[in-house]
Motif scaffolding. Sequence first.
Motif, PDB file in Angstrom:
ATOM      1  N   ALA A  74     -40.569  64.237  33.795  1.00  0.00           N
ATOM      2  CA  ALA A  74     -39.534  64.386  34.814  1.00  0.00           C
ATOM      3  C   ALA A  74     -38.307  64.997  34.142  1.00  0.00           C
ATOM      4  O   ALA A  74     -37.641  64.333  33.347  1.00  0.00           O
ATOM      5  N   PRO A  75     -38.003  66.262  34.385  1.00  0.00           N
ATOM      6  CA  PRO A  75     -36.866  66.914  33.728  1.00  0.00           C
ATOM      7  C   PRO A  75     -35.536  66.376  34.247  1.00  0.00           C
ATOM      8  O   PRO A  75     -35.485  65.688  35.272  1.00  0.00           O
ATOM      9  N   PHE A  76     -34.465  66.738  33.559  1.00  0.00           N
ATOM     10  CA  PHE A  76     -33.123  66.306  33.965  1.00  0.00           C
ATOM     11  C   PHE A  76     -32.195  67.524  33.945  1.00  0.00           C
ATOM     12  O   PHE A  76     -31.443  67.733  32.984  1.00  0.00           O
ATOM     13  N   PRO A  77     -32.259  68.346  34.991  1.00  0.00           N
ATOM     14  CA  PRO A  77     -31.505  69.610  35.025  1.00  0.00           C
ATOM     15  C   PRO A  77     -30.002  69.488  34.787  1.00  0.00           C
ATOM     16  O   PRO A  77     -29.403  70.400  34.183  1.00  0.00           O
ATOM     17  N   PRO A  78     -29.309  68.409  35.261  1.00  0.00           N
ATOM     18  CA  PRO A  78     -27.857  68.363  35.049  1.00  0.00           C
ATOM     19  C   PRO A  78     -27.433  68.539  33.598  1.00  0.00           C
ATOM     20  O   PRO A  78     -26.362  69.088  33.322  1.00  0.00           O
ATOM     21  N   ALA A  79     -28.279  68.113  32.659  1.00  0.00           N
ATOM     22  CA  ALA A  79     -27.897  68.202  31.248  1.00  0.00           C
ATOM     23  C   ALA A  79     -27.754  69.650  30.789  1.00  0.00           C
ATOM     24  O   ALA A  79     -27.025  69.930  29.824  1.00  0.00           O
ATOM     25  N   THR A  80     -28.454  70.575  31.438  1.00  0.00           N
ATOM     26  CA  THR A  80     -28.363  71.980  31.041  1.00  0.00           C
ATOM     27  C   THR A  80     -27.002  72.581  31.368  1.00  0.00           C
ATOM     28  O   THR A  80     -26.651  73.641  30.842  1.00  0.00           O
ATOM     29  N   GLU A  81     -26.243  71.900  32.219  1.00  0.00           N
ATOM     30  CA  GLU A  81     -24.933  72.417  32.616  1.00  0.00           C
ATOM     31  C   GLU A  81     -23.795  71.847  31.771  1.00  0.00           C
ATOM     32  O   GLU A  81     -22.650  72.288  31.900  1.00  0.00           O
ATOM     33  N   TRP A  82     -24.113  70.860  30.924  1.00  0.00           N
ATOM     34  CA  TRP A  82     -23.066  70.271  30.094  1.00  0.00           C
ATOM     35  C   TRP A  82     -22.699  71.226  28.966  1.00  0.00           C
ATOM     36  O   TRP A  82     -23.569  71.817  28.312  1.00  0.00           O
ATOM     37  N   THR A  83     -21.431  71.349  28.716  1.00  0.00           N
ATOM     38  CA  THR A  83     -20.954  72.217  27.635  1.00  0.00           C
ATOM     39  C   THR A  83     -20.334  71.441  26.486  1.00  0.00           C
ATOM     40  O   THR A  83     -20.016  72.026  25.448  1.00  0.00           O
ATOM     41  N   SER A  84     -20.158  70.138  26.658  1.00  0.00           N
ATOM     42  CA  SER A  84     -19.540  69.318  25.609  1.00  0.00           C
ATOM     43  C   SER A  84     -19.857  67.860  25.885  1.00  0.00           C
ATOM     44  O   SER A  84     -20.380  67.500  26.948  1.00  0.00           O
ATOM     45  N   HIS A  85     -19.508  67.031  24.905  1.00  0.00           N
ATOM     46  CA  HIS A  85     -19.676  65.593  25.111  1.00  0.00           C
ATOM     47  C   HIS A  85     -18.782  65.103  26.238  1.00  0.00           C
ATOM     48  O   HIS A  85     -19.137  64.158  26.956  1.00  0.00           O
ATOM     49  N   GLU A  86     -17.637  65.750  26.402  1.00  0.00           N
ATOM     50  CA  GLU A  86     -16.721  65.338  27.473  1.00  0.00           C
ATOM     51  C   GLU A  86     -17.362  65.548  28.845  1.00  0.00           C
ATOM     52  O   GLU A  86     -17.216  64.711  29.745  1.00  0.00           O
ATOM     53  N   SER A  87     -18.066  66.661  29.033  1.00  0.00           N
ATOM     54  CA  SER A  87     -18.698  66.900  30.324  1.00  0.00           C
ATOM     55  C   SER A  87     -19.834  65.909  30.569  1.00  0.00           C
ATOM     56  O   SER A  87     -20.036  65.444  31.697  1.00  0.00           O
ATOM     57  N   ALA A  88     -20.560  65.551  29.502  1.00  0.00           N
ATOM     58  CA  ALA A  88     -21.593  64.521  29.632  1.00  0.00           C
ATOM     59  C   ALA A  88     -20.961  63.184  29.989  1.00  0.00           C
ATOM     60  O   ALA A  88     -21.485  62.415  30.803  1.00  0.00           O
ATOM     61  N   GLY A  89     -19.801  62.917  29.373  1.00  0.00           N
ATOM     62  CA  GLY A  89     -19.109  61.671  29.645  1.00  0.00           C
ATOM     63  C   GLY A  89     -18.619  61.575  31.074  1.00  0.00           C
ATOM     64  O   GLY A  89     -18.648  60.502  31.687  1.00  0.00           O
TER      65      GLY A  89
END
Length: 415
Positions: A74-89
Amino acid sequence: MLQDPHAVSEQLERLRDDLADFTSSDRSLAAVYRDALLEERASSTATEVRDAVTGTYADALPTTEFDRMEELTAPFPPATEWTSHESAGRWASDVLDGLPTIAVDGSELEPTTELNVPVGLVQVASYVNHHTTDGQYALDTESAVLPPTEVVVGPEDGSYTYVDESQVQHARYERETETVRGLIEEYAEHDPPPVVIYDGSLTVSFANLFDDETRQRYIDSMAALLATSRANEVPVVGYIAGSQSSDVADLVRKLRPTGLGDTGLPRDAAIFAPMLDIWGSRTALFESQRDRSLQKLRTTYRGEEYAFGDRLRFAYADFGEGESLDRLEVPQWLCETDAPAGWPGNSMFEYAFQAVRAEAAVGQGYPEAIQVADSEAVLTGSDRDRLIRMLLRLGEDTEVPIEWNPKDRSKRRRR
């Protein structure tokens, strides 16, 4: 202290080819098993696979996700849009807003064999993060001294006794699970329900290394935790970082007893890692049946009987770096229960998995809640020295004859 680090470095350099061969052979073997697994999936349903290995005691069995998931992941597409740890946070903050997570961890000090009175110490820390705008959280620790009666063992006839250091580890496990159970009951009515991230396996196969009495202690502790979770409908996720398990590999070997060679089993992580190329993605869920030890997970909670012999599931997730994968273990009821209204996911499993994924994003690859509990629970060498001083002071202030072992006293003087 390492006296000659240069010599060790030279030896490692000489072993470079051996180390490279080890990792290369694991990848090569995993590729063979991966192809075999995908071939089985293309030609058989989950039911047909289960029927094919009936009586072979495979460590893993496919679930319904074996049939319906694409590429068994099951992939997790949102992670491909993160550009930094801050965006993941920021993503994780939105997911966890108002969703409590609970983590418990423990540490121990082995019995004080330096003294004539062996005493152990266990410390358990619990962390509840409510993820509210006001930063509400609860961080507690509890320390328990284990007297000689709990760390000194011997045959029933009393012919001899000895200090068993492992007794402190057993006691730590019991106190950790007791703490989790207490928190589940405390927060059972919270809306939405908290997610417990348990640092370790929900299975008890490792306890087979111990004698019958000790093994039963582990079984009783975990069965009670799982029953408390089920009765109160508070999800528990067992988290094993960097899993070395080969349960799915064992299933493949049982499906194809010939044709895979006589080499050892590859790690499941090596099989699935190339299929999980996006951070936060996971494999299909499998039914855990490792060495049948789960059949013993039975208990009674509030007058109702619970059994978990075929009721534990596991999946692998990509939360870190490189080819290592983390293993997540959950009770089956999470997959059969709807997610809380208004929260992501169709099932309680998806709800809990999303919470763990968000915690891992905040913790940069390892759930933040577990990190906090671990840092609070840890006991160090200085803590051991402090415990010894407390015992010696007790001997001075009372009539308890506490004194140094001559050998250890000599070591202390030399150092």
